[in-house]
Write a protein that holds these residues in place. Structure first.
Motif, mmCIF file in Angstrom:
data_model
loop_
_atom_site.group_PDB
_atom_site.id
_atom_site.type_symbol
_atom_site.label_atom_id
_atom_site.label_comp_id
_atom_site.label_asym_id
_atom_site.label_seq_id
_atom_site.Cartn_x
_atom_site.Cartn_y
_atom_site.Cartn_z
ATOM 1 N N PRO A 101 2.126 2.576 0.825
ATOM 2 C CA PRO A 101 3.430 2.034 1.208
ATOM 3 C C PRO A 101 4.184 1.527 -0.028
ATOM 4 N N ASP A 102 5.482 1.376 0.130
ATOM 5 C CA ASP A 102 6.290 0.809 -0.957
ATOM 6 C C ASP A 102 5.796 -0.594 -1.264
ATOM 7 N N PHE A 103 6.072 -1.034 -2.475
ATOM 8 C CA PHE A 103 5.685 -2.379 -2.878
ATOM 9 C C PHE A 103 6.921 -3.091 -3.397
ATOM 10 N N ASP A 104 7.306 -4.166 -2.734
ATOM 11 C CA ASP A 104 8.467 -4.965 -3.119
ATOM 12 C C ASP A 104 8.001 -6.342 -3.546
ATOM 13 N N PHE A 105 8.651 -6.882 -4.564
ATOM 14 C CA PHE A 105 8.338 -8.236 -5.003
ATOM 15 C C PHE A 105 9.566 -8.849 -5.639
ATOM 16 N N THR A 106 9.537 -10.147 -5.813
ATOM 17 C CA THR A 106 10.629 -10.865 -6.460
ATOM 18 C C THR A 106 10.183 -11.257 -7.854
ATOM 19 N N TYR A 107 11.049 -11.006 -8.818
ATOM 20 C CA TYR A 107 10.762 -11.340 -10.208
ATOM 21 C C TYR A 107 11.797 -12.342 -10.695
ATOM 22 N N GLU A 108 11.326 -13.371 -11.377
ATOM 23 C CA GLU A 108 12.235 -14.379 -11.917
ATOM 24 C C GLU A 108 12.107 -14.374 -13.435
ATOM 25 N N PRO A 109 13.114 -13.838 -14.140
ATOM 26 C CA PRO A 109 13.064 -13.836 -15.601
ATOM 27 C C PRO A 109 12.961 -15.257 -16.150
ATOM 28 N N PRO A 119 -6.906 2.212 -0.171
ATOM 29 C CA PRO A 119 -6.500 3.361 0.650
ATOM 30 C C PRO A 119 -7.028 3.314 2.086
ATOM 31 N N TYR A 120 -8.083 2.551 2.333
ATOM 32 C CA TYR A 120 -8.609 2.442 3.689
ATOM 33 C C TYR A 120 -7.742 1.534 4.552
ATOM 34 N N GLU A 121 -7.301 0.438 3.979
ATOM 35 C CA GLU A 121 -6.449 -0.514 4.691
ATOM 36 C C GLU A 121 -4.966 -0.172 4.531
ATOM 37 N N ARG A 122 -4.658 0.694 3.549
ATOM 38 C CA ARG A 122 -3.274 1.045 3.184
ATOM 39 C C ARG A 122 -2.464 -0.205 2.854
ATOM 40 N N ARG A 123 -3.092 -1.085 2.034
ATOM 41 C CA ARG A 123 -2.445 -2.335 1.625
ATOM 42 C C ARG A 123 -2.590 -2.506 0.119
ATOM 43 N N TRP A 124 -1.651 -3.274 -0.424
ATOM 44 C CA TRP A 124 -1.685 -3.625 -1.840
ATOM 45 C C TRP A 124 -2.301 -5.001 -2.017
ATOM 46 N N LYS A 125 -3.083 -5.156 -3.060
ATOM 47 C CA LYS A 125 -3.579 -6.468 -3.476
ATOM 48 C C LYS A 125 -2.832 -6.800 -4.762
#
Length: 114
Positions: A56-64, A80-86
């Motif tokens: 899946p896409d991965f979105d996050f917030t970045y603060e310079p 890939p089994y859970e289809r999640r990002w850590k």
């Protein structure tokens, strides 16, 4: 510049993304170059993967910050089994060392899928 790297090949560039979006600007061709907002302003970053593993896409917030001119790595691992990002967070890289830090090369808890 946002770029994928291969942690098992000492940080060699890797074409991981179909597109990258920072704030409202999207890039579909490497290198993905963006201007960062002012220090203290948060910006939404959206990573769109090639999708070979149905990730899946991965979105996050970045603060310079005042240190944003330095290189940083966002250390994320796909299950890939859970289809999640850590998300292990952002790892700063000293200016004199452009190689990946050991914590990225051998992240704790790296799962084996083979």
């Amino acid at each position: 510049v946002i770029q994928g790297v291969d942690p098992f090949q000492n940080g060699l560039p890797a074409s991981l993304f179909k597109s990258v979006k920072v704030a409202d600007k999207e890039r579909n061709v490497e290198p993905y170059c963006f201007s960062l907002p002012s220090v203290g302003e948060k910006v939404k970053v959206e990573l769109r993967w090639q999708g070979h593993y149905r990730e899946p896409d991965f979105d996050f917030t970045y603060e310079p910050s005042a240190h944003s001119a330095e290189s940083h790595y966002l250390n994320i691992i796909f299950d890939p089994y859970e289809r999640r990002w850590k998300n292990d967070g952002v790892v700063p890289v000293p200016k004199e060392d452009v190689r990946l830090p050991a914590s990225v090369l051998q992240p704790p808890g790296l799962l084996s899928y083979c």
